[in-house]
Design a protein around this motif. Sequence first.
Motif, PDB file in Angstrom:
ATOM      1  N   LEU A 131       5.749 -32.660 -22.878  1.00 38.79           N
ATOM      2  CA  LEU A 131       4.699 -32.039 -22.069  1.00 38.79           C
ATOM      3  C   LEU A 131       5.170 -31.882 -20.619  1.00 38.79           C
ATOM      4  O   LEU A 131       5.515 -32.861 -19.949  1.00 38.79           O
ATOM      5  CB  LEU A 131       3.434 -32.893 -22.107  1.00 38.79           C
ATOM      6  N   SER A 132       5.185 -30.648 -20.134  1.00 42.78           N
ATOM      7  CA  SER A 132       5.577 -30.363 -18.752  1.00 42.78           C
ATOM      8  C   SER A 132       4.347 -30.450 -17.863  1.00 42.78           C
ATOM      9  O   SER A 132       3.536 -29.524 -17.825  1.00 42.78           O
ATOM     10  CB  SER A 132       6.208 -28.971 -18.651  1.00 42.78           C
ATOM     11  N   LEU A 133       4.220 -31.560 -17.160  1.00 43.57           N
ATOM     12  CA  LEU A 133       3.049 -31.748 -16.311  1.00 43.57           C
ATOM     13  C   LEU A 133       3.049 -30.764 -15.148  1.00 43.57           C
ATOM     14  O   LEU A 133       1.983 -30.347 -14.687  1.00 43.57           O
ATOM     15  CB  LEU A 133       3.012 -33.183 -15.792  1.00 43.57           C
ATOM     16  N   GLU A 134       4.232 -30.372 -14.679  1.00 41.84           N
ATOM     17  CA  GLU A 134       4.305 -29.385 -13.599  1.00 41.84           C
ATOM     18  C   GLU A 134       3.727 -28.044 -14.041  1.00 41.84           C
ATOM     19  O   GLU A 134       2.977 -27.397 -13.307  1.00 41.84           O
ATOM     20  CB  GLU A 134       5.752 -29.211 -13.132  1.00 41.84           C
ATOM     21  N   SER A 135       4.056 -27.636 -15.274  1.00 41.47           N
ATOM     22  CA  SER A 135       3.530 -26.369 -15.803  1.00 41.47           C
ATOM     23  C   SER A 135       2.023 -26.443 -16.003  1.00 41.47           C
ATOM     24  O   SER A 135       1.303 -25.471 -15.758  1.00 41.47           O
ATOM     25  CB  SER A 135       4.219 -26.021 -17.129  1.00 41.47           C
ATOM     26  N   VAL A 136       1.559 -27.592 -16.453  1.00 43.00           N
ATOM     27  CA  VAL A 136       0.116 -27.781 -16.615  1.00 43.00           C
ATOM     28  C   VAL A 136      -0.588 -27.638 -15.273  1.00 43.00           C
ATOM     29  O   VAL A 136      -1.610 -26.946 -15.151  1.00 43.00           O
ATOM     30  CB  VAL A 136      -0.184 -29.163 -17.228  1.00 43.00           C
ATOM     31  N   MET A 137      -0.053 -28.253 -14.245  1.00 41.07           N
ATOM     32  CA  MET A 137      -0.669 -28.200 -12.923  1.00 41.07           C
ATOM     33  C   MET A 137      -0.696 -26.769 -12.388  1.00 41.07           C
ATOM     34  O   MET A 137      -1.677 -26.343 -11.768  1.00 41.07           O
ATOM     35  CB  MET A 137       0.083 -29.115 -11.966  1.00 41.07           C
TER      36      MET A 137
END
Length: 276
Positions: A131-137
Amino acid sequence: MKKLIALTLAALMFAALIAGCAGQEPPAEPSSATTPASPELAPAPSLAEPEPTEPESEYFIFTDSSGREVELPRNIERITPSGPLAQIVLYTLVPDKLVGLAQDLSETQLQFMDDRFRELPVFGNFYAGTLSLESVMLAGPQVIMDIGQVQPTSADDMQDIQDRTGIPAIFIHMDDIETIISGYATLGELLGAEDQAHRLIDYISERIVPVIERVAEIPDDERATVYYGQNDGLTAVIAGTVHDDVIRFAGGINIAADNPWRSSRNFYGAAHALAA
């Protein structure tokens, strides 16, 4: 007395109308010399100033299935799934609110879906470590949702995601018929999709529950034995997984489920089970 109050109100309304006309002054008060004084009246309840009320907050406290209390928006329109199961559940309930996916959709799946899903970013799966948290943000969801079996780490996992992204993260328990039904009811209310949630619950009750009841009547000696291998076929599915649930749902017996070598989760444990 009622007539006197009604006449007083009518006079006040008439005076207000006169005062609102441009260039005109409101009529002078009649002199006490020509008009008898009226008895002093208590103000009518309907004329009292309304009590000030607090506006309804745009947020509320939601207690998720892990026991965490999380502040959520009342109107949720943008959601990120944390994994494939959350993606499936949310697609069946509120597809238009998904701002991204946990895994790619196949061309076969996309044939039956709106073209907008081809354009959604794929964020990855939290429990697979992708899971890419940066992409989610960057996508700006209002909430991140995890759905599935309750684990000892579920609360800490969601809190970790929330702390690292600044986005509310919640867990919804859905891993058997009872919790799937209750989970859909909870999500329907939470996401303003009660009608669709009730349709899904009705389908489960009318179509799936009868299958479970029929399968329960099959004697053990008449059930088919199944080996379920993943990846290269050498990783055996064991008890306590959603894949094992599928086998049991269909009335089969997973030969690797209760094997003493099951903790290895590999071919060797399955091979011993096959030889047994």
